[in-house]
Design a protein around this motif. Structure first.
Motif, short mmCIF file in Angstrom:
data_model
loop_
_atom_site.label_atom_id
_atom_site.label_comp_id
_atom_site.label_asym_id
_atom_site.label_seq_id
_atom_site.Cartn_x
_atom_site.Cartn_y
_atom_site.Cartn_z
N VAL D 160 -53.69 6.45 27.09
CA VAL D 160 -52.96 7.26 26.09
C VAL D 160 -52.14 6.34 25.20
O VAL D 160 -51.91 5.18 25.53
CB VAL D 160 -51.97 8.26 26.77
CG1 VAL D 160 -52.72 9.36 27.51
CG2 VAL D 160 -51.04 7.51 27.72
N ASN D 161 -51.72 6.89 24.08
CA ASN D 161 -50.80 6.18 23.20
C ASN D 161 -49.40 6.71 23.45
O ASN D 161 -49.01 7.76 22.94
CB ASN D 161 -51.19 6.38 21.74
CG ASN D 161 -50.30 5.57 20.81
OD1 ASN D 161 -49.24 5.08 21.22
ND2 ASN D 161 -50.71 5.43 19.56
N ALA D 162 -48.65 6.01 24.27
CA ALA D 162 -47.31 6.46 24.69
C ALA D 162 -46.22 5.75 23.90
O ALA D 162 -45.08 5.63 24.35
CB ALA D 162 -47.15 6.20 26.19
N ARG D 164 -43.31 4.57 21.39
CA ARG D 164 -42.10 5.10 20.76
C ARG D 164 -41.97 4.51 19.35
O ARG D 164 -42.69 3.57 18.99
CB ARG D 164 -40.86 4.75 21.59
CG ARG D 164 -40.83 5.53 22.89
CD ARG D 164 -39.57 5.27 23.70
NE ARG D 164 -39.63 6.02 24.95
CZ ARG D 164 -39.17 5.58 26.12
NH1 ARG D 164 -38.59 4.38 26.19
NH2 ARG D 164 -39.27 6.32 27.20
N HIS D 197 -46.68 2.66 30.56
CA HIS D 197 -46.06 2.44 29.25
C HIS D 197 -45.06 3.57 29.04
O HIS D 197 -45.45 4.74 28.98
CB HIS D 197 -47.16 2.45 28.17
CG HIS D 197 -46.63 2.19 26.78
ND1 HIS D 197 -47.36 2.40 25.65
CD2 HIS D 197 -45.43 1.72 26.35
CE1 HIS D 197 -46.65 2.10 24.57
NE2 HIS D 197 -45.47 1.68 24.98
N ASN D 198 -43.81 3.21 29.00
CA ASN D 198 -42.74 4.21 28.92
C ASN D 198 -42.90 5.26 30.01
O ASN D 198 -42.70 6.45 29.81
CB ASN D 198 -42.71 4.85 27.53
CG ASN D 198 -42.42 3.82 26.45
OD1 ASN D 198 -41.71 2.84 26.68
ND2 ASN D 198 -43.01 4.01 25.27
N VAL D 200 -45.62 6.23 31.51
CA VAL D 200 -46.90 6.94 31.52
C VAL D 200 -48.03 5.97 31.85
O VAL D 200 -48.11 4.87 31.27
CB VAL D 200 -47.15 7.60 30.14
CG1 VAL D 200 -48.54 8.26 30.11
CG2 VAL D 200 -46.06 8.62 29.85
#
Lengths: 247, 247, 247, 247
Positions: D160-162, D164, D197-198, D200
């Motif tokens: 996924v693209n997590a 920010r 990532h963050n 996730v």
């Protein structure tokens, strides 16, 4: 600014030195050759144990085995075969093993009349005294699939039924990976097995869920290397040409 | 308070009902029997392909193969063997394969004088046209260990040197797991191979680092099922009894 | 004979064409770019569930859960926390899950006097209703290592004791891979779990030997996706910020 | 014949002894308790490194790092962050690492105007100086999927693209398993990585096909433990709170 011409010139400058040294390391096939260690040489005579194997039964000598109760092997040795004596006991190797390549040849009785299902030509090879690779006459003999020849008994049916007829010799080529346990006894990796039955892949890196159980679910209890065990199960199953190589 | 006596009594009370119903499910061995699916029956005649295999070469028929350039097989069929014609081309199966069990028998030339190292009895079996299991006369013939018989060429030396003498037939029993790639072409699992060389474990679930390379490091590029390829490498290596089973 | 000069010339000749066409494919970085599929965008607000997660408890709403006996959740919701009511029952998600990423925050009671070992702040997170990741106050509280916080209960002790003090919120970030079973019910791959406890790796792709057992060895019985279960174990353990993402 | 009654009697005979000894071993929960070793205690203060971690950057001290050319770190330390100086060089840890848990927080520049795709907020974290986990501003910034934030650069897009927004701190929690090589240099197991990532899951035990390459296919060359490297890629990317734990 670096132009293509200048790049080419730079390559040309380097070229003579490379020609002298032999070849450009980036294009040298010798860079990916590995000369040591030299793998050990193993002789592989047809129909016999490889020269580096521990011979467990060569047709005559049963000194590698003992009764499961201790003491001498209660089975019969004749005509180059080791045959189960029904009503006696199972046998196990005196030596303990962990990861192994194991070769076993076996034969179920010609006389099948009156014996059906699990009662026909039943024996078993237990790795580490706990994990059973089934030996059974599964030639035109119906039983539960996870109990037929080349099954991990009550855990995994074989991919195919590659059984030969009663009275014919059959072979298992087994690659066994022992389970691993943590110092605390937890399972860190389950046992795994690959089996060729008469040369055909019957178990393909199959994972074991634990010790073989007749009743109920298999489970693991920590253990170390352990004997190979051959089961006495009321049938005159014969064995020959048994050898093992530690991995 | 429940005493041991009362517990035993309770068990006894339950017993007759169990006898009628059959057995306590928790102690019923039938609970762990699996009767379906029934594994397919495969005949395993000695020295021949299993009945469910795709026969790639039976000693006479080469119709399963073509030249690597397309067109007819440029090798020689005689005396039940398919022999490389030096200076011709390699051959590949017309059919494409992914995961397979592959059996190949091969023989290197008796005449070895003047041929050393990689020049003696060299050929190769390429899984999916990319990954070479080396064929070489490694009987009293020194070369780099990751280039000898049963090596994954320039990637993994064999566990042992189980080579037979020139002129003798040798066998590979191979279990091949194709690499997997993501839709984007990334590697999701590398290729893996297990090889018995003349019945001895020579590659034990070895991981491949990519396509075989003569120079430089192997790497992966995504691909699908692909032919099995036999290499022409200037030696009159012979093949026979080649069969494959898709896994 | 091809000299270095001629090779260089050939390269130069090719260069203009390459400039027009773009670049030599072998040296084109675009060849290894993958543009699709485009990974889904997920918002990751600090201290909250990612936007693509299934929120199991947000501090107020318990509608994702039911009592293990069916019916409404018998625990207390207050001050943004869901707190076990001792003597009630455990709760489970209404939805069933297989492979998941699971985030759970939990807090054990400040009052610890008179509670030792397994009696202090005990609860548990059961993946697929069977496999327990222990919740316990393991801050200056001795118990068996395979029963402390972040253990797979009675199967695998944590790599470290990363526990915070009673009354402080703690977090588990869990990656869960469900076990796989064959159609016949055999185990084809065991369950595996990775756990960060308060950000520290406590379980590193640990293999499970079967269903969690209080007495005796764990074993597997085939099952499908199943609820996540939180245990009532006589302690007023609180939960908050529970979310799950299916993998 | 053994009747149920007699069996029960036998059980009862044994019972008193068991009652004295405590419990029937088969029903004794203590049998599966493991008390040693005791996992080491690790403090986990919020927003800080765990007490057993090697702190690589705490907001001030860069002594764990050096320029990739040797010598002092050419980046800027201010306001608790370590910020890339475009046009300088990358930096690497003085210490070498193999298997690790690695935590890194990073922030891409607020100013994005005129910077698109790979030109916006580009840096990278290289495990063992070879394997790049991409750092990029992937917030509303299109690029190739296997080159966006949390990708294994040109090998594996993230799940996924997590991401920010620019100017916000982001976090990677990384579990890294170094590749293994045989004494001969063959690959015995590829590198594997898991990344949150963050918070996730963005990489789930992803296998690496080799060293990160900008052009062409990745491949492996044998190596040992090696520094963690942070890339200078023309963007003022900032780092903070970097710590590592050897596994």
């Amino acid at each position: 600014m670096i132009t293509p011409v200048l790049i080419a010139a730079a390559v040309l400058v380097a070229a003579p030195a490379l020609a002298q040294a032999g070849v450009d390391p980036a294009h040298d096939p010798a860079k990916t050759e590995v000369w040591t260690p030299v793998p050990a040489t193993v002789a592989t005579p047809l129909g016999k144990a490889p020269s580096d194997a521990i011979v467990l039964f060569d047709g005559k000598d049963v000194s590698a085995w003992e009764s499961e109760q201790g003491g001498r092997v209660p089975w019969r040795v004749a005509d180059g075969a080791l045959t189960v004596v029904p009503g006696s006991k199972g046998i196990r190797t005196r030596q303990r093993f962990c990861d192994v390549q194991l070769h076993v040849e076996w034969r179920t009785p010609v006389e099948t009349k009156g014996f059906e299902g699990q009662d026909r030509g039943n024996s078993g090879i237990f790795l580490q005294e706990r994990y059973e690779l089934q030996v059974l006459d599964s030639y035109n003999n119906s039983t539960y699939a996870n109990g037929q020849a080349a099954s991990l008994y009550k855990q995994a049916m074989p991919l195919v039924n590659a059984s030969r007829a009663p009275g014919e010799w059959q072979a298992y080529d087994i690659i066994w990976k022992a389970p691993r346990f943590s110092p605390g006894g937890g399972l860190t990796s389950p046992a795994r097995i690959t089996v060729l039955h008469n040369g055909v892949l019957a178990q393909d890196d199959t994972v074991l869920a634990g010790k073989t159980e007749y009743i109920g679910a298999p489970s693991y209890a920590p253990h170390g290397c352990a004997p190979i065990y051959l089961q006495e199960h009321d049938s005159k199953v014969s064995y020959r040409n048994i050898w093992v190589r530690e991995l």
